[in-house]
Scaffold this active site. Sequence first.
Site, PDB file in Angstrom:
ATOM      1  N   CYS A 115      -4.341   7.158  -2.712  1.00 49.20           N
ATOM      2  CA  CYS A 115      -4.095   5.731  -2.948  1.00 49.20           C
ATOM      3  C   CYS A 115      -2.875   5.514  -3.836  1.00 49.20           C
ATOM      4  CB  CYS A 115      -5.330   5.050  -3.540  1.00 49.20           C
ATOM      5  SG  CYS A 115      -5.163   3.247  -3.572  1.00 49.20           S
ATOM      6  N   SER A 170       0.862  -1.182   0.000  1.00 49.78           N
ATOM      7  CA  SER A 170       0.000   0.000   0.000  1.00 49.78           C
ATOM      8  C   SER A 170       0.891   1.221   0.000  1.00 49.78           C
ATOM      9  CB  SER A 170      -0.917   0.015   1.230  1.00 49.78           C
ATOM     10  OG  SER A 170      -1.442   1.323   1.448  1.00 49.78           O
TER      11      SER A 170
END
Length: 344
Positions: free
Chosen positions: A253, A91
């Site tokens: 993101c 991530s």
Amino acid sequence: MATGNNLELLLVHCQGELGHVLVGGAPEIPGATMLDKMNHINNVDDSLRRFVTFEPRANVAMSVNLLVVPTRPDADAGFIVLQADRAHPMSGSNCICVVTALLETGRVPMVEPETTVRLDTPAGLIVARARCEDGRCVGVSLDNVPCFAELLDHEIDTSQWGRIKVDIAFGGVYYALVDVGQVGLKIVPDNARELAEAGIELKRQLAQQVKVSHPTLPGVDEIAYVMFRDQETDGAVRTCTTLQPGRVDRSPCGTGSSANLATLHARGLVSVGDARTSRSIIGGEFKAEAIGETEVAGRKAVLPRITGRGYVYGSTELRVSDDDPFRSGFALSDTWGPQVGFLK
């Protein structure tokens, strides 16, 4: 987990997305590689993940990053992303949180004006370059793993929105990227609940129609997230990644931006040296750059660099007790959303 253990967490966010870092007290996770360790958490023993990502010790809008000793000699540290549905291989926002925490606590020595931090992840080696000023980490650039498009403009049939087109791409995890107008919404804060529910429903229907399996990462075999996207008038991409059981990413993101960069690269719309701005539902920004090209098992791939910033804002300790009736955690639909039953 042994009773009586105290787990030490640093409280960190990246552009509003909580990515706490578990820096001490965690049990050793079996496995020769970071991928092995992630698969052990997902397939053998998920008690630590549940303990730190479910109520009453956590809330829906957060991740916990398990800091571990690296399994490769060229890394400074290793980490695994723990979320309410499972452990994930990578991530971007969480990686920025980890780098910031490592440097600002001295676990990796800070060198001003720039420190290089190498992180062992289940997806591969991440090389981060942190800008440092007066003992603070004021920016992090991540050189991500190779990212590639799996399917472009792939049509799926949905019960709510008819036939829609999706891009399937790997950005450190697998994404389905959906132009948001196809579900009749805009990426604005007032639509966060509707976007979350639409994304989780699309994820469920995609699992029935599209199969993925990373060619070199065993166990990375699901579309982890649906990311809605829209084009801004200034050229930025507005992003909204949806996460199980039903929430939206507060950050732009990083892995989703990498996956989107891979689709642009596959279409010939981005070349090495080009950059795009990713903007979140609440206005936070990442810079996504194409810094190289490569191949992954015959697939044309791009090497993304994601730049953003994280903030350490506190610390806490969690105590493990055998007599805690909610040691394995719980989640309720009032805050976790109506799809809470999708959690394992």
